[in-house]
Design an enzyme around this catalytic site. Sequence first.
Site, short mmCIF file in Angstrom:
data_model
loop_
_atom_site.label_atom_id
_atom_site.label_comp_id
_atom_site.label_asym_id
_atom_site.label_seq_id
_atom_site.Cartn_x
_atom_site.Cartn_y
_atom_site.Cartn_z
N ASP A 1 -2.77 -8.40 -4.59
CA ASP A 1 -3.14 -7.21 -3.84
C ASP A 1 -3.83 -6.16 -4.72
OD1 ASP A 1 -3.24 -5.77 -1.54
OD2 ASP A 1 -1.10 -5.36 -1.40
N CYS B 1 0.80 -1.22 0.00
CA CYS B 1 0.00 0.00 0.00
C CYS B 1 0.84 1.28 0.00
CB CYS B 1 -1.03 -0.01 1.12
SG CYS B 1 -0.58 -0.92 2.59
N GLN C 1 1.15 -11.78 -2.78
CA GLN C 1 -0.21 -11.28 -2.56
C GLN C 1 -0.85 -10.87 -3.88
OE1 GLN C 1 0.15 -8.03 0.19
NE2 GLN C 1 -0.11 -9.36 1.96
N HIS D 1 -5.53 -1.91 -4.43
CA HIS D 1 -5.89 -0.72 -3.65
C HIS D 1 -6.75 0.19 -4.49
CE1 HIS D 1 -2.20 -2.19 -1.67
NE2 HIS D 1 -2.95 -2.00 -0.63
N LYS E 1 -11.71 -4.44 8.82
CA LYS E 1 -11.76 -5.30 7.64
C LYS E 1 -13.05 -6.10 7.60
CE LYS E 1 -8.22 -7.93 8.95
NZ LYS E 1 -7.27 -9.04 8.73
N ARG F 1 8.22 -10.78 5.28
CA ARG F 1 8.09 -10.62 6.73
C ARG F 1 9.19 -11.43 7.40
NH1 ARG F 1 2.09 -9.92 6.92
NH2 ARG F 1 1.83 -8.46 5.18
N HIS G 1 -8.33 -1.56 0.67
CA HIS G 1 -7.31 -2.59 0.40
C HIS G 1 -8.06 -3.91 0.21
CE1 HIS G 1 -4.17 -0.16 2.83
NE2 HIS G 1 -5.30 0.43 3.08
#
Lengths: 592, 592
Positions: free
Chosen positions: A334, A285, A332, A336, A421, A314, A467
């Site tokens: 992902d 993000c 991911q 946005h 979320k 991570r 997200h």
Amino acid sequence: MKTENDIASISGASHIEHKRHSLAHLLAAAVLSHFPDAKPTLGPAVDNGFYYDFEFSSPISEKELPKLEKEMGKLLRGWKSFDGKEVSEKEARALFIENPYKIELIEEIVKKGEKITLYTSGDFTDLCRGGHVENPAHDIDSESFTLDRIAGAYWRGDERNTVLTRIYGLAFDTKEELDTYITQREEAKKRDHKKIGKEMGLFVFSELVGAGLPLWTPKGTIMRELLNDFVWELRRAKGYQKVAIPHITKKALYETSGHWSKFADELFKIETREKHLYAMKPMNCPHHTQIFDSSPKSYRDMPQRYCETTMVYRDEQSGELSGLSRVLSITQDDAHVFCRQQQAEQEIFSVWDIIDTFYAPFGFKDIQVRISKHDPDHFEKYLGTPEIWAMAERQLTELVEKRGIKNWISGVGEAAMYGPKIDFIAKDSIGRSLQVATIQLDYNMPNNFNLECTNEKGEKEPVVMIHCAIMGSIERFMSTLIEHYAGNFPLWLSPIQVKIIPIMETHRAHAENVRDTLIAVGIRVEFADHDENLGKKIRAGKVDKIPYMIIVGDKEVESDTVTLESRDAGNLGALSPADMLARITKEIMEKK
Amino acid sequence: MKTENDIASISGASHIEHKRHSLAHLLAAAVLSHFPDAKPTLGPAVDNGFYYDFEFSSPISEKELPKLEKEMGKLLRGWKSFDGKEVSEKEARALFIENPYKIELIEEIVKKGEKITLYTSGDFTDLCRGGHVENPAHDIDSESFTLDRIAGAYWRGDERNTVLTRIYGLAFDTKEELDTYITQREEAKKRDHKKIGKEMGLFVFSELVGAGLPLWTPKGTIMRELLNDFVWELRRAKGYQKVAIPHITKKALYETSGHWSKFADELFKIETREKHLYAMKPMNCPHHTQIFDSSPKSYRDMPQRYCETTMVYRDEQSGELSGLSRVLSITQDDAHVFCRQQQAEQEIFSVWDIIDTFYAPFGFKDIQVRISKHDPDHFEKYLGTPEIWAMAERQLTELVEKRGIKNWISGVGEAAMYGPKIDFIAKDSIGRSLQVATIQLDYNMPNNFNLECTNEKGEKEPVVMIHCAIMGSIERFMSTLIEHYAGNFPLWLSPIQVKIIPIMETHRAHAENVRDTLIAVGIRVEFADHDENLGKKIRAGKVDKIPYMIIVGDKEVESDTVTLESRDAGNLGALSPADMLARITKEIMEKK
């Protein structure tokens, strides 16, 4: 965006914890009946039952467990209450004079200035903080628990300490739940993605590269791409556009986003040759905000919908790494959405549509909705103010109810750092719960980056971020699918869809024709033309769990047909090549 | 695989260096004629000419350059030779007594125990190591050089020292070459990818993320994907398969591959929370070996052709970062073929076919072949033995000649760490040379990882690796394409292919029909339906260099036609929608 790297824990009632804790006491009592000089140490409730750690004067084996379990059942009948009382340090020390572990615990309690409490049921008294059922004999079904296994465990988990003997028990509310759990666990072991993934050659680990860093073979990569293409196809139809970002950044980006202060432990940090501090991205993000913010936006440009399938990193503890379930590099899918506040509802419903369409073919059961909220007792973990959180959580709750979801779960403390979320929780084919998709509403990160658009009146207006990930982590989703299907993937997703085996050299030409017909329409074919024997080729096809095999012999050549052998439905008989093709392409199109 | 992150330098004859060096002397002489108290310091030949650094008693401006250039021309006529002589330290010190810079240089020469030499031409004598033309008046065309510009420069490049005045000159063999260079440079400035990329919104940089880390917008990402899909389409037809790897690894992988010892400076290193040492990948080959090596391979499995478009990372000095030309995160369209030695020729020719097909549509001129070999004077930079290098270079040379390439260039010292390369060097539309693709033959890395297959006799046989990239770095290739086309991308590659502009609200329905027809066949359309005026919309289309604009007015609505306005060919008149579609799709298919 934040996607948990592990399967979400769905919190149950605390009553079961009290039962499990009471059973830990019962186990200690049973052990002392049979091994009077054993020293009980600590015994908590855990996710699926309880354990208790003992020092035995000589090692015991799992053969003792049935006897101990029987003893527990016998003692249970006499345990009609749990009686607590506070005692002085002196009294406590006197009671546990022969048990140095309990003495150490007593000293700690004293040091903290806390009260020392003892709990007694039947003839057994233990040092304990409480949390039991009131009447074990009445409240606990003697069929609802079992002793499971023995393992070694360091005292207080510290490898410099004595190794104790840990006895694990499984415990549930009813015998049925216990049986279900045991069956599920056996089934899960057979379906273990690490085992099946290796047998089918989908991914590998290398000691030189390290744990938590899967390498995807051609077969595994085909599956990743098919899943990702499916998500992209649905997103494209909703107006999403792909973007591409580097996997590192200067520290400054995460100082602005808040990750540097809230997420520092999990960041992989890099010092460059010029001594600048960089980090590998743990989320996408912050980078995506920089694309949005690179040119002024008017209301006409809104929403901007960016998506990107890319890896985040991570710094997990190595002891926690496991197969694809917990990895250091997470792919991911992902996205946005940068939108105006009044556009958030439509954009969230649009993602929800994608999730509904995407998950339909996989046959997960009972998809539930959880609204994951912040934990007001640990507000330091989050960005923003309580007012913004209250507003965002209210907005999300209204949305969920407008979508017609009445029985949503409330997940306090399950929010992302920047906002609440909507999490989707499904059950796989053997009944395990898993988090599958997420939609997150974020007023805080746009605020940190000061993201705005110009509205119809020419004024600056703050922007909202949504997200969303459909699969979440592709690694975790792949592990889920492998176990959900036990490797018997549906046709559209199988790395090899059809295996063609000519029995003899004289059948090769016909087999090649069939192969070319399939390849021409993009079907993934393996052609077994080498000189191994037929049985071996067929067995290899079964190990690879290939949905269809076509064995070409005299009969097929003479009649210009193919005999289709389905992995799931057995022999489907002779078909004309055209009928076979129609059947297979229909099944692929329908993602069955 | 290794792909240079910068445009390869094609080494020319050293005669031009002698001319340039001689001209630096001539410049110093001309400066001293006009500014007798200026102190000359150092003046070398550089890539496109020469420079000389002076200390002036008062600043001079670029207005002086024509005068100095004229003086150079006048002096040149009298410079009939370059006479060198060795002198003692004392003689040298006496000659340069008033110039502390030259004194410092003399002291250094003495310290190193080297000889002090002076070179004289005309009336000008300089401290110099030599390397001039014999007869400047005869050898240098007075029209073949020009003084270019003035800049500040620290003495010896050290920012703690005095700032000197650097005068740059351009110099080539002939006036024509000089003129070509100047025109090319002006043209290049107009085409600068950093400028055009920003205007067209293809990529952005963020101060928070840092230099050398481009972020790709939706438009730029479309282009990256189109280019990458084109490479993949060609590779798939040759039997390549995609794989996917994490971007980090334990140190152990690079200790085995040799990168840890040969490439350490350029590695981004990571220390985990548990103090393990990891690195970001600077190349993909070591990871790919681990996929190959994860299961035993028989001759029947060979070759294995893995490809992956993914980022690699190099810890470059920040001063060297520039736009997309030199970045910290490089997207490579990388591939590795693992094959038997006797398969190498066919596999290399197969890559060569892909390169030929891929580069055909871009219209680069004069694609040349360079065989990039190791530098025998610096063998410590390479893996393996001189014998293996000799064999690999011989094999590559035979292949190139078998392919019918007679006039290949020899690039000594241009090899990769692990093996020699066939590099492809093209000229762009303004005549600049650039390296575009590479095929690399590697016996050393498979040896380090002990990669083998079982041959027909059941014996273990070592495997050969072929590393190849078609575009190399997508960032660099994008910068090349932007400058090559000056942003006027061919239709198939344009992020927006057609812009549709209805003149008034009454024309909207017809315009929408046209739009839907185009979108239905996958053409990328921008629809200008907002309330700006027509001229502004058309101008925006031109800034975006959109290949086609369709302006819909009364005439078009009445006759059910579209008027096609081509960016390159002007107004193409009215066409039926079907003819327009046929024209556009044909152009896309042909990648024109």
